[in-house]
Design a protein around this motif. Structure first.
Motif, PDB file in Angstrom:
ATOM      1  N   SER A   6      48.199 -14.539  22.404  1.00 20.25           N
ATOM      2  CA  SER A   6      46.961 -13.776  22.507  1.00 20.25           C
ATOM      3  C   SER A   6      46.323 -13.836  23.892  1.00 20.25           C
ATOM      4  CB  SER A   6      45.969 -14.251  21.446  1.00 20.25           C
ATOM      5  OG  SER A   6      45.714 -15.634  21.567  1.00 20.25           O
ATOM      6  N   LYS A   7      46.270 -15.009  24.508  1.00 17.79           N
ATOM      7  CA  LYS A   7      45.625 -15.119  25.820  1.00 17.79           C
ATOM      8  C   LYS A   7      46.440 -14.436  26.911  1.00 17.79           C
ATOM      9  CE  LYS A   7      43.056 -19.432  25.083  1.00 17.79           C
ATOM     10  NZ  LYS A   7      42.956 -20.861  25.486  1.00 17.79           N
ATOM     11  N   SER A   8      47.754 -14.545  26.801  1.00 14.38           N
ATOM     12  CA  SER A   8      48.638 -13.973  27.819  1.00 14.38           C
ATOM     13  C   SER A   8      48.922 -12.505  27.581  1.00 14.38           C
ATOM     14  CB  SER A   8      49.969 -14.739  27.844  1.00 14.38           C
ATOM     15  OG  SER A   8      49.754 -16.121  27.970  1.00 14.38           O
TER      16      SER A   8
ATOM     17  N   LYS B  69      39.318 -25.625  28.091  1.00  7.35           N
ATOM     18  CA  LYS B  69      37.989 -25.190  28.536  1.00  7.35           C
ATOM     19  C   LYS B  69      37.116 -26.317  29.064  1.00  7.35           C
ATOM     20  CE  LYS B  69      37.953 -21.407  25.146  1.00  7.35           C
ATOM     21  NZ  LYS B  69      37.277 -20.859  23.938  1.00  7.35           N
TER      22      LYS B  69
ATOM     23  N   ASP C  31      47.441 -19.155  20.290  1.00  4.15           N
ATOM     24  CA  ASP C  31      46.311 -19.114  21.221  1.00  4.15           C
ATOM     25  C   ASP C  31      46.766 -19.582  22.602  1.00  4.15           C
ATOM     26  OD1 ASP C  31      43.711 -18.819  22.140  1.00  4.15           O
ATOM     27  OD2 ASP C  31      43.161 -20.874  21.606  1.00  4.15           O
TER      28      ASP C  31
END
Length: 737
Positions: free
Chosen positions: A662-664, A98, A736
């Motif tokens: 989780s993100k994908s 980020k 993550d």
């Protein structure tokens, strides 16, 4: 002198684990403060350039911009993008995925170049783009290309703001990922960044200034950004190009953890900044930047003055690197390893000198007499031809250092052992290995090619380095064994075999200075590392008692019987040849199997000895079980088990686990023997990875929940930082990613 470094890896892992466990809210507050300080410096720089409040406004504005760039790179971007805060629930914008830095390099391309190439391959000529690259030549060991003939002229590139830096990073990322370098795709991100940078620095901000300060702002932004990136590039250059660092040939895929850490130690240097320069910069900061309780000036060199600590532990935040400097120095001193440090001024002189010194195509062999290359016109012509055609030469054209990976070794002689059941091979030390020594019990990794397929196997060295001019191994036939039987049938004097790296010892399987008498337990071909331990004992302690229990199926399977009996005659060594069965009463052997009764019967007070065991796994397990039951402490039991730097596979528990990304928004079901990195690959993701052993931290990520096995330890901690390449599932897991 041989230095036992078997504890180095454990000491470094322990220091890392203790330090990593401390990272928390305090570290987030620290990085928040640094981020705010960097923004305050940049804001004041712009204010000075746009408004011109004093006669020093332009100069101070430029210097503040430069310091902002240095801080953005060091304690902020370079640090944060290694993922040191990713496992913290409050990481926020300081998560490696980020963070946005004010630096003209794409973060993803930087991570590819830096995490996947530079850290795993530090100072390996031809592989590390930071030192083996073709752009600049700072060592005679680097390959020469045509443009090096005018490389001092490349100082002019320092006037192109951050453009050379971002182009280098983009091309390195392409090379690392195996993409075509000279393509539009390679420079797409760089072009977008340059456009954004130019729009902000050379149009928007100058136009927002007072009309009389338009040129001041435009040129000041240019100078500040340029000097900032140049300063960063120069410091990065000295970290691995200073005269106190070493270069390495390709270590291949068989580098151990110990070798990896030692390469980082020898290939990296810290530097001590110029106090005079620091005082000058600090004075300007104190004058111009209003910031409550500013941090120490050392943050401007975050991860750079502690670059050695950074290369040992890439994902430790810079403040934690500074915290462990004393402990790192102590560990390196303990194992007789250098803690490289160089003064900024000395390194500056060396870098500038090297720019001119390595313009011609001379290598390590010609350093003492550069003119000697003129006496080899054919060789000179070939180097010039390859260089101007940008053909990569053999690494040893310029690199004089001996090979330690994929090294040809000549078979001096062979000898049939145990009635044709084994073959002893005597190898000539390769060129440059004259001073190579190894501790008794060491082994070699050897490559054999059979039907155009390469096989690598480990074989114990049966010769002691102090008493033999050759490197000897013995290979026993195995029923239906492809490699062992091929070696026995085909290897002969005059052949060339390939060695993969230097001799290695399993941790703990070395002769020690214990006051206890040694007992050696060997099973079959397990005598091969044991005989070198016995030979060392006989030479150094001929009057100290020692015992060998040598187990075989039958008398015909015994290897080295004459040699062992000769050693026994010269010392207090007592030998028991023990076979499952034999019928010849005249043969000096005992019929029997390993058992508690046999151990007590032959040794008496079993707990009074130091044990060294090498045999098939089941015999090692039984020996440990019986000896433990008879009261032998664990520290008196040492066994040989060949190790390779491959990931140690988890033992299957027969379960299937679901890995949720989780993100994908993907998931995959795997068993407990598949690494989490392999799991992500099965899910169709291509994630950063480097050393594939959990050391370079390229594949570090946050485990949101679930149990993982890493380095034989199970962790159930939520939101923890793990390396995917050496972590295995012990439950359903959420990552993550």
């Amino acid at each position: 002198m041989f230095v036992d470094r078997s504890g180095l890896v454990d000491d470094l892992h322990d220091l890392y684990a203790r330090t990593k466990a401390k990272i928390g809210d305090e570290d987030i507050r620290h990085i928040e403060k640094i981020d705010a300080y960097s923004k305050a410096i940049k804001a004041r720089s712009l204010e000075l350039l746009q408004n011109g409040e004093s006669k020093n406004a332009f100069k101070h504005g430029v210097i503040l911009y430069m310091l902002h760039s240095l801080l953005e790179f060091s304690e902020l971007g370079h640090n944060i993008m290694h993922g040191g805060y990713n496992h913290l629930a409050n990481a926020g914008q300081y998560h490696s995925d980020k963070f946005e830095w004010n630096f003209l390099i794409d973060p993803e391309e930087w991570k590819t170049m830096h995490h996947q190439n530079h850290h795993p391959f530090t100072n390996i000529v031809g592989k590390d783009h930071d030192i083996g690259y073709s752009f600049m030549r700072f060592f005679a060991s680097q390959s020469w290309y045509g443009h090096h003939a005018i490389q001092p002229a490349f100082f002019a590139l320092a006037t192109f703001s951050s453009l050379p830096f971002t182009i280098f990073t983009a091309t390195s990322a392409a090379r690392t990922q195996g993409r075509k370098v000279l393509s539009k795709a390679t420079f797409t991100k760089s072009i977008a960044l340059v456009k954004k940078h130019a729009l902000k620095n050379y149009i928007k901000e100058p136009l927002a200034a007072k009309p009389s300060r338009l040129l001041h702002t435009l040129f000041g932004n240019y100078l500040g950004a340029t000097l900032g990136s140049d300063f960063v590039a120069f410091i990065l250059a000295l970290e691995h190009h200073a005269p106190n660092v070493k270069l390495f040939a390709d270590t291949g895929d068989h580098e151990t953890e110990e070798q990896y850490f030692i390469r980082q130690i020898y290939g990296t240097t810290n530097f001590t900044p110029s106090h005079r320069l620091n005082a000058y910069f600090k004075n300007i900061l104190d004058q111009e930047v209003s910031f409550a309780n500013p941090p120490d000036f050392e943050v401007f060199y975050g991860g750079l003055t502690t670059h050695l600590e950074h290369h040992l532990f890439p994902d430790l935040p810079c403040n934690r690197q500074r915290e462990i400097v004393g402990e790192v120095k102590a560990i390196l001193a303990k194992y007789d390893l250098p803690y490289n440090t160089i003064a900024f001024e000395d390194s500056t002189k060396h870098i500038i000198k090297s720019m001119f010194e390595w313009m011609p195509p001379i290598g390590d062999r010609e350093v003492a007499d550069p003119i000697s290359l003129l006496r080899k016109p054919k060789e000179l012509f070939q180097r010039l031809k390859n260089g101007f055609q940008f053909k990569t030469p053999d690494i040893y054209t310029y690199f004089k250092a001996p090979r330690f990976y994929n090294v040809p070794a000549k078979v001096v002689s062979t000898r049939i052992e145990a009635n044709g059941q084994a073959l002893s091979i005597h190898l000539q030390k390769p060129e440059g290995w004259e001073e190579v020594i190894w501790e008794a019990g060491a082994y070699l990794s050897v490559r054999f090619t059979i039907d155009n397929v390469d096989y690598v196997r480990q074989y114990s060295l049966t010769s002691d380095a102090n008493y033999s001019q050759t490197m000897n191994i013995t290979v026993k036939r195995v029923d239906h064994g492809l490699i062992s039987n091929h070696i026995n049938d085909h290897v002969k004097a005059g052949d060339i075999v390939t060695l993969i790296g230097l001799p290695q010892n399993d941790s703990g399987f070395v002769a020690n200075d214990s006051a206890l008498a040694p007992v050696y337990i060997a099973g079959g071909v397990g005598i091969t590392p044991i005989i070198s331990l016995i030979e060392k004992h006989v030479h150094e302690n001929p009057n100290k008692p020692a015992t060998l229990l040598y187990f075989n199926r039958n008398p015909q399977s015994v290897i080295f019987e004459p040699e062992l009996k000769k050693l026994a005659k010269r010392s207090q060594l007592k030998i028991y040849f023990i076979c499952d069965q034999h019928t010849d009463a005249s043969v000096d052997m005992i019929e029997g199997r390993l058992s508690s009764d046999l151990l007590e019967g032959l040794l008496g007070d079993v707990a009074a000895y130091n044990y060294f065991v090498c045999s098939p796994p089941i015999v090692i397990q039984l020996a440990k079980q019986y000896l433990t039951q008879l009261g032998v402490p664990a520290e008196q039991f040492h066994h040989e088990s060949f190790t390779t730097p491959e990931i140690k596979r988890a033992v299957s528990d027969g379960m299937q686990y679901t890995i949720m990304l989780s993100k994908s928004n993907r998931q995959i079901v795997i068993d407990s023997t598949i690494t989490l990195l392999e799991a992500t690959e099965k899910a169709g993701l291509s994630l950063p990875s480097g050393c594939k052993r959990g050391l370079c931290k390229a594949c570090v990520c946050t485990k949101t929940s679930g149990q993982t096995l890493m380095n034989d330890k199970i962790s159930s901690q939520e939101n923890s930082s793990i390396t995917l390449c050496n972590s295995f599932a012990k439950s359903d897991i959420v990552l993550d990613i």
